[in-house]
Design an enzyme around this catalytic site. Structure first.
Site, PDB file in Angstrom:
ATOM      1  CB  CYS A 162      17.492   6.578 -49.383  1.00 52.88           C
ATOM      2  SG  CYS A 162      17.979   8.317 -49.440  1.00 52.88           S
ATOM      3  CG  HIS A 302      15.333   4.161 -44.138  1.00 51.67           C
ATOM      4  ND1 HIS A 302      16.322   3.945 -45.076  1.00 51.67           N
ATOM      5  CD2 HIS A 302      14.900   5.439 -44.335  1.00 51.67           C
ATOM      6  CE1 HIS A 302      16.483   5.040 -45.807  1.00 51.67           C
ATOM      7  NE2 HIS A 302      15.633   5.958 -45.368  1.00 51.67           N
ATOM      8  CD  GLU A 313      12.369   2.208 -40.458  1.00 51.36           C
ATOM      9  OE1 GLU A 313      12.829   1.104 -40.820  1.00 51.36           O
ATOM     10  OE2 GLU A 313      13.087   3.203 -40.203  1.00 51.36           O
ATOM     11  CE  LYS A 334      19.946   5.092 -43.834  1.00 49.45           C
ATOM     12  NZ  LYS A 334      19.230   3.812 -43.613  1.00 49.45           N
ATOM     13  CG  HIS A 339      20.946   8.398 -45.419  1.00 51.01           C
ATOM     14  ND1 HIS A 339      21.040   7.305 -46.269  1.00 51.01           N
ATOM     15  CD2 HIS A 339      19.644   8.790 -45.471  1.00 51.01           C
ATOM     16  CE1 HIS A 339      19.865   7.068 -46.798  1.00 51.01           C
ATOM     17  NE2 HIS A 339      18.997   7.946 -46.336  1.00 51.01           N
ATOM     18  CG  PHE A 399      13.960  12.221 -51.072  1.00 50.69           C
ATOM     19  CD1 PHE A 399      13.577  12.008 -49.766  1.00 50.69           C
ATOM     20  CD2 PHE A 399      14.825  13.281 -51.332  1.00 50.69           C
ATOM     21  CE1 PHE A 399      14.026  12.815 -48.735  1.00 50.69           C
ATOM     22  CE2 PHE A 399      15.285  14.094 -50.311  1.00 50.69           C
ATOM     23  CZ  PHE A 399      14.886  13.869 -49.006  1.00 50.69           C
TER      24      PHE A 399
END
Length: 411
Positions: A162, A302, A313, A334, A339, A399
């Site tokens: 991502c 994010h 975050e 998002k 996403h 990830f």
């Protein structure tokens, strides 16, 4: 000598609109791109999550029949977004050897791969299409764009989950600084609304379970957040040196200050809860361009709407800005787009660029009760940004512990 790098074109196809401008206006309007899935495979495979943020405009509506047959949906989104960005930049005349592509995806040609496997099992090897490998390879999208515009400097692909397309923007900045090109199309795309990824993400408890109310399912920072919403689409920006843009009389949206990439080296899926590597990425993206932490006037986070990710975050932001973070307007877009995985950073970069260009920060929808552990100034309705020079950052984390941050400023 450090070169100034600017953005002269934007393009997108997303769950909010078929163009960058349509996506932006829907975002400002508080629209949710998440809807109930109506494909027959939802019932056939009994997938536990029956919603996703699908692209509003089918690729078949904007590409030729031959293009849709010979390109995976991921590459179709990429080509659609890149063509819009290129046209928006005025289709600049540039030597092919001075034109590059820095593209990104998190997974690549998933639909092609899995459809081909079904064909092999059910109908045998002779029925597998000869274009299967070119369509499924992750660099297929970058190749399609480079052939479409004749980019011969290079055609590169970042695959960092991502964080991929934010990394592609950071790389494009570096490639322009290094003199490898005068103009670059950067961005990312993803097409993974398929029963396998949905089943897998659901099995790891990553997706929201709000099947009964898709529009409110993505809820970054809310106390009731329970996971992200899978999205799809593509987004592209045209970057070039300031001198090149001025010489051809191009409209300039914003200046790119650069980007930074770090690694958590912590866990394959979970972010480092302390956020130390993510914080380093933010600090480097800001300070490498000669600015200070105090200059940041806007953050596109994010913010996936996962219970663990949003906290991690926030911890990273706190490391960077301290208590001052509570006074910086934060957008978590998002909530509207879902996403887009490898395409997320690119569409969010466009939202930052538009926010700076119009001095208007976009809202975060579905925030009804903010988590008291996350003390941020989260924007819930469009907010005017102040006059003067403005600096903004866009965060992307993926990830594998990938962290990527891009920094932009008003021109």
């Amino acid at each position: 000598m450090t070169k100034r790098i600017v953005v002269t074109g934007i393009g997108a196809t997303s769950p909010l609109g078929g163009t960058a401008e349509e996506s932006w206006q829907a975002l400002l309007g508080g629209v949710s791109g998440n809807r109930t899935l109506e494909q027959e495979w939802v019932e056939k495979w009994q997938v536990p999550i029956t919603m996703a943020a699908q692209a509003v405009v089918p690729s078949a509506d904007v590409l030729t029949r031959q293009e849709t047959k010979r390109l995976d949906p991921n590459s179709q989104f990429a080509l659609t977004a890149a063509r819009e960005a290129w046209a928006d930049a005025g289709s600049p005349e540039v030597e092919p050897e001075r034109l590059g592509v820095d593209w990104a995806t998190g997974i690549g040609g998933l639909w092609t791969l899995l459809d081909a496997w079904d064909t092999l099992r059910e109908r045998g090897p002779r029925r597998v299409l000869p274009m299967t490998v070119p369509m499924l390879m992750p660099n297929g999208a970058a190749a399609a764009i480079s052939m479409d515009i004749g980019a011969r400097a290079f055609s590169r692909t970042d695959v960092s989950a991502c964080a991929s397309s934010t990394e592609s923007i950071a790389n494009a900045f570096d490639h322009l600084q290094a003199g490898l090109a005068d103009v670059i199309i950067a961005g990312g795309s993803e097409a993974c609304i398929h029963p396998l990824p949905i089943a897998s993400f659901a099995a790891m408890q990553a997706l929201s379970k709000r099947n009964d109310d898709p529009a409110t399912a993505s809820r970054p920072y809310d106390v009731t957040r329970d996971g992200f919403v899978l999205g799809e689409g593509g987004a592209a920006i045209v970057l070039e040196t300031y001198e090149h843009a001025v010489a051809r009389g191009a409209r300039i949206y914003a200046e790119v200050l650069g980007g930074s990439v770090t690694s958590d080296a912590y866990h394959i899926t979970a972010p480092d809860p302390e956020g130390s590597a993510a914080a380093r990425a933010m600090i480097a993206a800001i300070t490498n361009a000669g600015f200070s932490i105090a200059d940041v006037a806007h953050i596109n986070a994010h913010a996936t709407s996962t219970p663990v990710g949003d906290i991690a975050e926030y911890n990273a932001l706190r490391r960077v800005f301290g208590e001052a973070v509570e006074g910086i307007p934060v957008s978590a877009t998002k909530a509207s787009t879902g996403h887009l995985l490898g395409g997320a950073g690119a569409i969010e970069a466009i939202f930052v660029i538009k926010a700076l260009y119009e001095r208007l920060a976009p809202p975060t929808i579905n925030l009804t009760e903010q988590d008291p552990a996350i003390r941020l100034d989260v924007i819930t309705s469009p907010r005017k940004l102040p006059d003067g020079d403005l600096l903004a950052i866009s965060n992307s984390f993926g990830f594998g512990g990938h962290n990527a941050v891009a920094a932009f400023k008003t021109l």
